[in-house]
Design an enzyme around this catalytic site. Structure first.
Site, PDB file in Angstrom:
ATOM      1  N   ASP A  65       0.879  -1.384   0.128  1.00 40.47           N
ATOM      2  CA  ASP A  65       0.201  -0.137  -0.158  1.00 40.47           C
ATOM      3  C   ASP A  65       0.810   1.141  -0.024  1.00 40.47           C
ATOM      4  O   ASP A  65       1.782   1.311   1.086  1.00 40.47           O
ATOM      5  CB  ASP A  65      -0.725   0.325   1.356  1.00 40.47           C
ATOM      6  CG  ASP A  65      -2.197   1.095   1.138  1.00 40.47           C
ATOM      7  OD1 ASP A  65      -3.042   1.077   0.571  1.00 40.47           O
ATOM      8  OD2 ASP A  65      -1.169   2.329   1.881  1.00 40.47           O
ATOM      9  N   GLU A  67       0.509   5.531  -0.117  1.00 43.84           N
ATOM     10  CA  GLU A  67       0.104   7.123  -0.075  1.00 43.84           C
ATOM     11  C   GLU A  67       0.882   7.874  -0.269  1.00 43.84           C
ATOM     12  O   GLU A  67       1.891   8.005  -0.355  1.00 43.84           O
ATOM     13  CB  GLU A  67      -0.359   7.328   1.859  1.00 43.84           C
ATOM     14  CG  GLU A  67      -0.542   5.977   3.092  1.00 43.84           C
ATOM     15  CD  GLU A  67      -2.146   5.856   2.235  1.00 43.84           C
ATOM     16  OE1 GLU A  67      -2.824   6.945   1.813  1.00 43.84           O
ATOM     17  OE2 GLU A  67      -2.781   4.440   2.047  1.00 43.84           O
ATOM     18  N   HIS A 223      -5.988   5.122   5.313  1.00 41.48           N
ATOM     19  CA  HIS A 223      -5.519   5.723   4.860  1.00 41.48           C
ATOM     20  C   HIS A 223      -3.944   6.103   5.483  1.00 41.48           C
ATOM     21  O   HIS A 223      -3.634   6.627   4.792  1.00 41.48           O
ATOM     22  CB  HIS A 223      -6.161   7.312   3.938  1.00 41.48           C
ATOM     23  CG  HIS A 223      -7.667   6.879   4.437  1.00 41.48           C
ATOM     24  ND1 HIS A 223      -7.870   5.970   2.839  1.00 41.48           N
ATOM     25  CD2 HIS A 223      -8.795   7.009   4.629  1.00 41.48           C
ATOM     26  CE1 HIS A 223      -9.447   6.655   2.862  1.00 41.48           C
ATOM     27  NE2 HIS A 223      -9.611   6.679   3.688  1.00 41.48           N
ATOM     28  N   ASP A 228      -3.872   0.060   6.228  1.00 41.49           N
ATOM     29  CA  ASP A 228      -4.213  -0.450   5.031  1.00 41.49           C
ATOM     30  C   ASP A 228      -3.216  -1.929   4.059  1.00 41.49           C
ATOM     31  O   ASP A 228      -4.210  -2.995   4.180  1.00 41.49           O
ATOM     32  CB  ASP A 228      -4.426   0.840   3.988  1.00 41.49           C
ATOM     33  CG  ASP A 228      -5.167   1.241   4.016  1.00 41.49           C
ATOM     34  OD1 ASP A 228      -5.902   1.694   5.251  1.00 41.49           O
ATOM     35  OD2 ASP A 228      -5.414   2.379   3.523  1.00 41.49           O
TER      36      ASP A 228
END
Length: 251
Positions: A65, A67, A223, A228
């Site tokens: 994941d 961001e 998030h 996540d």
């Protein structure tokens, strides 16, 4: 969110184009293993009934994941990366093995879309993030994944993610920026937990798929790349293990 640590130009679209700052210098002489956070979640399996390479055509699934400061992997900042490797345990079930995570400084000339940054709740320039330059952190991270691929007798990592093509786009883009020629990930194939969630549970939203799988999901921690990835890994393992037992795989 403070932008005081770099020179920035705001416009009506909420964009911030970064220019060089004292924090975005050359890589330090720190040891590579101090540049990324590594957590051993489960000990290596000693006697699994089959190898993961036999189940995924010599690919090693790695849950990822990211961001970011926007949606464009070539121009927008990569802010957080988390990866979790998996293994087949001695009972023949998939489980998480090791977790790797790092906070990154926006690369020179990158863009931050303010609405994106506000949505993920990250101040890219907060010193408490202990952020690293891309070159400092991503090279050793790629090496760790490549080491795990080799250790599990696989030929390549395959990215597992929720809408995983988005994550892979940013992983490929940072490898290109660093001119890193040994990117351990398959260049275009992904295993998408959003698609699997739709197939298995009729849900494409991560939180809803997790609830349907009998998992908890904390919206306050969503998030964050680490949270996540943790949820995506548990969801993927649950779906894999349920299907594997139901279908009697591997034969």
């Amino acid at each position: 969110m403070s932008l005081s640590l770099v020179s920035a130009t705001d416009n009506a679209a909420g964009l911030c184009v970064l220019t060089p700052s004292p924090r975005c210098g050359d890589a330090s002489n720190a040891m590579e293993n101090n540049l990324i956070n590594i957590e051993h979640l489960n000990p290596p399996a000693t006697n699994p009934p089959y190898l993961i390479k036999e189940r995924f055509r010599t690919f090693l699934p790695v849950i990822v994941d990211v961001e970011t400061g926007g949606f464009n992997p070539y121009t927008d900042a990569l802010l957080e990366v988390c990866m979790i490797t998996v293994q087949i345990n001695n009972q023949g079930l998939m489980e998480p093995k090791d977790r790797y995570s790092v906070n990154l400084r926006p690369f020179e000339g990158s863009t931050l879309v303010r609405i994106n940054v506000d949505f993920i709740g990250v101040d890219p320039f907060d010193p408490k993030r202990n952020a690293k330059d891309e070159g400092q952190a991503m090279r050793p991270l790629f090496k760790e994944i490549a080491r795990e691929v080799k250790e599990q007798a696989c030929t390549k990592a395959i990215l597992v993610g929720h809408n995983g093509s988005f994550d892979l786009g940013f992983i490929n883009a940072v490898a290109n920026r660093l001119k890193y020629k040994r990117n351990p990930f398959h260049p275009f194939s992904v295993i998408d937990t959003a698609s699997l969630g739709a197939l298995v549970y009729g849900q494409t939203v991560l939180s809803r798929a997790c609830h349907s799988a009998g998992m908890t999901f904390d919206e306050e921690h969503a998030h964050s790349a680490q949270y996540d990835t943790q949820q995506e890994c548990e969801l993927f393992c649950r779906m894999y293990n349920s299907f594997t037992k139901f279908a009697g795989l591997p034969s």
